[in-house]
Enzyme design. Sequence first.
Site, short mmCIF file in Angstrom:
data_model
loop_
_atom_site.label_atom_id
_atom_site.label_comp_id
_atom_site.label_asym_id
_atom_site.label_seq_id
_atom_site.Cartn_x
_atom_site.Cartn_y
_atom_site.Cartn_z
N ILE A 23 15.20 7.58 1.22
CA ILE A 23 15.21 6.24 1.80
C ILE A 23 16.11 5.29 1.00
O ILE A 23 16.87 4.51 1.58
CB ILE A 23 13.78 5.68 1.88
CG1 ILE A 23 12.95 6.50 2.89
CG2 ILE A 23 13.79 4.21 2.28
CD1 ILE A 23 11.47 6.17 2.88
N ASP A 66 14.98 1.98 -16.05
CA ASP A 66 13.66 2.47 -15.69
C ASP A 66 12.84 1.25 -15.27
O ASP A 66 12.64 0.33 -16.07
CB ASP A 66 13.02 3.16 -16.90
CG ASP A 66 11.64 3.73 -16.60
OD1 ASP A 66 11.00 3.33 -15.61
OD2 ASP A 66 11.19 4.59 -17.39
N ASN A 93 12.53 -0.28 -4.04
CA ASN A 93 12.21 0.99 -3.41
C ASN A 93 11.65 2.08 -4.34
O ASN A 93 10.97 3.00 -3.87
CB ASN A 93 13.48 1.53 -2.73
CG ASN A 93 13.32 2.94 -2.21
OD1 ASN A 93 12.60 3.17 -1.24
ND2 ASN A 93 13.98 3.88 -2.85
N SER A 146 3.71 0.89 2.02
CA SER A 146 3.48 2.14 2.74
C SER A 146 2.33 1.94 3.70
O SER A 146 1.45 1.09 3.47
CB SER A 146 3.13 3.28 1.77
OG SER A 146 2.69 4.43 2.45
N TYR A 161 -1.86 6.47 -5.32
CA TYR A 161 -0.74 5.99 -4.49
C TYR A 161 -1.23 4.95 -3.49
O TYR A 161 -0.63 3.87 -3.34
CB TYR A 161 -0.10 7.17 -3.76
CG TYR A 161 1.09 6.79 -2.91
CD1 TYR A 161 2.35 6.62 -3.47
CD2 TYR A 161 0.95 6.61 -1.53
CE1 TYR A 161 3.44 6.28 -2.68
CE2 TYR A 161 2.03 6.26 -0.74
CZ TYR A 161 3.28 6.09 -1.32
OH TYR A 161 4.35 5.75 -0.54
N LYS A 165 -0.05 0.95 -3.32
CA LYS A 165 0.63 0.35 -2.18
C LYS A 165 -0.18 -0.78 -1.56
O LYS A 165 0.40 -1.76 -1.05
CB LYS A 165 0.96 1.42 -1.15
CG LYS A 165 2.01 2.43 -1.63
CD LYS A 165 3.30 1.75 -2.09
CE LYS A 165 4.37 2.73 -2.51
NZ LYS A 165 5.62 2.07 -2.91
#
Length: 254
Positions: A23, A66, A93, A146, A161, A165
């Site tokens: 992406i 980073d 991103n 997400s 995760y 998000k």
Amino acid sequence: MYVEELFGLKGKVAVVTGASKGIGKTAAVGLAKAGAEVAILCRSEPKEALEGIAAAGGRGYWIAADVTDEAAVDAAFAEIARRSGAVHVVFNNAGICIHEDSVDAPAENFRTVMNVNFFGEFFVARAAARIMMERGIRGSIINMASMSGSIVNLPQWQCSYNASKAAVIHMTRSLAVEWVKAGIRVNCISPGYIATGALDEIPEEYRKSWIPMIPMARMGKPEELLPALLYLASDASGYTTGSNVIVDGGYTCL
């Protein structure tokens, strides 16, 4: 011409994190095609993205950084401001996901995911906002969220995760309100399952189980996120801030 003026990014400087593949790479090339000069922040050289930008006749360069290192992020944005003169658009991103049972998962794994997905996005957004505020730039920050910030994925377990998000979505809303008087818009995009090379690392049994749960009965393509990204990056979304744009083939409708 009207559409180009509304959605075009000519004369703008766009920053993309995590653009070495998938992406991020597609986004970097798409922003360049829309007219932006693209600065890519990632740990390793994003050769494919830079080649794609050059092939499209655009301008782009890479700075090694980073996103979990606050000092490195600040230094990278200072270099972009010095080299390009401004920061108008950010696509936040960079991210990671670990699939594991939460009962047995090492706490360090949870911290790692939160450091990249949440703190990394915060460090990048703040560094960009500081430059925008100092230079009076009415900029646009687009965070990568997400659909997993709004639902729980099956059959894989990915609590860290999902939590990261969900935090990104509410951080986006919070920063949008906090920075609105400075003329900075903050929004996020929540993709569903997108077919990228990263899927090769995911068990086939997972991938096969996802399709029946998607009303469109397929995974999305990275290019199908570009319209949402260009809308949020451009003047076309001048009255849009604090929004979470879901692009998931209808998955979260069920």
